[in-house]
Design a protein around this motif. Structure first.
Motif, PDB file in Angstrom:
ATOM      1  N   THR A   1      -4.543   1.355  -0.191  1.00 55.04           N
ATOM      2  CA  THR A   1      -5.013   2.341   0.789  1.00 55.04           C
ATOM      3  C   THR A   1      -4.987   1.757   2.192  1.00 55.04           C
ATOM      4  O   THR A   1      -4.589   2.433   3.150  1.00 55.04           O
ATOM      5  CB  THR A   1      -6.429   2.827   0.410  1.00 55.04           C
ATOM      6  OG1 THR A   1      -6.369   3.433  -0.887  1.00 55.04           O
ATOM      7  CG2 THR A   1      -6.959   3.837   1.405  1.00 55.04           C
TER       8      THR A   1
ATOM      9  N   GLU B   1      -2.592   4.252 -10.077  1.00 56.88           N
ATOM     10  CA  GLU B   1      -3.496   4.576  -8.983  1.00 56.88           C
ATOM     11  C   GLU B   1      -3.397   3.520  -7.891  1.00 56.88           C
ATOM     12  O   GLU B   1      -3.061   2.372  -8.149  1.00 56.88           O
ATOM     13  CB  GLU B   1      -4.934   4.725  -9.472  1.00 56.88           C
ATOM     14  CG  GLU B   1      -5.511   3.490 -10.113  1.00 56.88           C
ATOM     15  CD  GLU B   1      -6.880   3.736 -10.734  1.00 56.88           C
ATOM     16  OE1 GLU B   1      -7.454   4.822 -10.525  1.00 56.88           O
ATOM     17  OE2 GLU B   1      -7.364   2.839 -11.418  1.00 56.88           O
ATOM     18  N   ILE B   2      -3.683   3.956  -6.695  1.00 52.22           N
ATOM     19  CA  ILE B   2      -3.650   3.059  -5.548  1.00 52.22           C
ATOM     20  C   ILE B   2      -4.941   2.245  -5.521  1.00 52.22           C
ATOM     21  O   ILE B   2      -6.003   2.736  -5.926  1.00 52.22           O
ATOM     22  CB  ILE B   2      -3.434   3.866  -4.248  1.00 52.22           C
ATOM     23  CG1 ILE B   2      -3.037   2.961  -3.092  1.00 52.22           C
ATOM     24  CG2 ILE B   2      -4.657   4.699  -3.923  1.00 52.22           C
ATOM     25  CD1 ILE B   2      -2.492   3.725  -1.891  1.00 52.22           C
TER      26      ILE B   2
ATOM     27  N   GLU C   1      -7.661  -0.428  -3.299  1.00 55.06           N
ATOM     28  CA  GLU C   1      -8.214  -0.484  -1.938  1.00 55.06           C
ATOM     29  C   GLU C   1      -7.220  -1.151  -0.990  1.00 55.06           C
ATOM     30  O   GLU C   1      -7.034  -0.698   0.142  1.00 55.06           O
ATOM     31  CB  GLU C   1      -9.537  -1.260  -1.968  1.00 55.06           C
ATOM     32  CG  GLU C   1     -10.348  -1.127  -0.703  1.00 55.06           C
ATOM     33  CD  GLU C   1     -11.721  -1.765  -0.843  1.00 55.06           C
ATOM     34  OE1 GLU C   1     -12.064  -2.567   0.038  1.00 55.06           O
ATOM     35  OE2 GLU C   1     -12.431  -1.450  -1.808  1.00 55.06           O
TER      36      GLU C   1
ATOM     37  N   VAL D   1      -1.461   1.810   3.401  1.00 57.15           N
ATOM     38  CA  VAL D   1      -1.057   3.155   3.827  1.00 57.15           C
ATOM     39  C   VAL D   1      -1.598   3.444   5.227  1.00 57.15           C
ATOM     40  O   VAL D   1      -0.899   4.011   6.067  1.00 57.15           O
ATOM     41  CB  VAL D   1      -1.525   4.229   2.819  1.00 57.15           C
ATOM     42  CG1 VAL D   1      -1.353   5.630   3.379  1.00 57.15           C
ATOM     43  CG2 VAL D   1      -0.759   4.093   1.512  1.00 57.15           C
ATOM     44  N   THR D   2      -2.821   3.036   5.500  1.00 55.89           N
ATOM     45  CA  THR D   2      -3.410   3.237   6.821  1.00 55.89           C
ATOM     46  C   THR D   2      -2.586   2.512   7.883  1.00 55.89           C
ATOM     47  O   THR D   2      -2.284   3.080   8.944  1.00 55.89           O
ATOM     48  CB  THR D   2      -4.879   2.741   6.837  1.00 55.89           C
ATOM     49  OG1 THR D   2      -5.614   3.488   5.877  1.00 55.89           O
ATOM     50  CG2 THR D   2      -5.497   2.898   8.205  1.00 55.89           C
TER      51      THR D   2
ATOM     52  N   ASP E   1      -1.742   7.961  -2.589  1.00 57.97           N
ATOM     53  CA  ASP E   1      -2.921   8.044  -1.725  1.00 57.97           C
ATOM     54  C   ASP E   1      -3.683   9.344  -1.953  1.00 57.97           C
ATOM     55  O   ASP E   1      -4.881   9.419  -1.695  1.00 57.97           O
ATOM     56  CB  ASP E   1      -2.503   7.897  -0.260  1.00 57.97           C
ATOM     57  CG  ASP E   1      -3.660   7.507   0.637  1.00 57.97           C
ATOM     58  OD1 ASP E   1      -4.531   6.736   0.189  1.00 57.97           O
ATOM     59  OD2 ASP E   1      -3.700   7.983   1.782  1.00 57.97           O
TER      60      ASP E   1
ATOM     61  N   LEU F   1       3.258   4.473  -2.245  1.00 55.91           N
ATOM     62  CA  LEU F   1       1.838   4.391  -1.928  1.00 55.91           C
ATOM     63  C   LEU F   1       1.329   5.687  -1.309  1.00 55.91           C
ATOM     64  O   LEU F   1       0.213   6.118  -1.595  1.00 55.91           O
ATOM     65  CB  LEU F   1       1.568   3.211  -0.995  1.00 55.91           C
ATOM     66  CG  LEU F   1       1.803   1.823  -1.583  1.00 55.91           C
ATOM     67  CD1 LEU F   1       1.583   0.755  -0.518  1.00 55.91           C
ATOM     68  CD2 LEU F   1       0.917   1.576  -2.786  1.00 55.91           C
TER      69      LEU F   1
END
Length: 112
Positions: free
Chosen positions: A60, A54-55, A57, A63-64, A6, A2
């Motif tokens: 993402t 692709e990542i 939402e 990842v945060t 990102d 991921l």
């Protein structure tokens, strides 16, 4: 995986090469991540043989959360280091990472 995505979508083959992962293993990992709506795959309109990864939402957001968790672990692990010592360590580790050949097939010789 991921974290690599990102920064933007990648071709499936390129992603596998970056991660040094066998294509069959990569497909298994991508299937699991896609099943959790963390990544999305689609055919490249310019080359229908190529898959783009692709990542999403949700990916993402994951990842945060991961970045925050890594930050907490680093804070605990390096609590005894002064800020300038942490900066030095990060700089040295970055230099080691960028000087590594990145060849996935490099196997250290016995006794090395």
């Amino acid at each position: 995986m991921l974290m690599h995505l990102d920064g933007g979508a990648l071709g499936q083959r390129d992603l596998g090469a970056r991660l040094c992962v066998d294509p069959s293993v990569l497909v298994t990992l991508l299937n699991a991540l896609e099943g959790r709506d963390l990544v999305r795959r689609h055919r490249d309109p310019a080359d229908r043989r190529r898959h783009i990864v692709e990542i999403t939402e949700a990916g993402t957001a994951a990842v945060t959360r991961l970045d925050a968790a890594i930050g907490r672990v680093e804070d605990e692990l390096f609590a005894d280091l002064a800020l300038h010592e942490r900066d030095t360590l990060r700089s040295l580790l970055a230099r080691v990472r960028t000087t590594h050949t990145g060849d996935c097939d490099d196997t250290p010789a016995m006794g090395s």
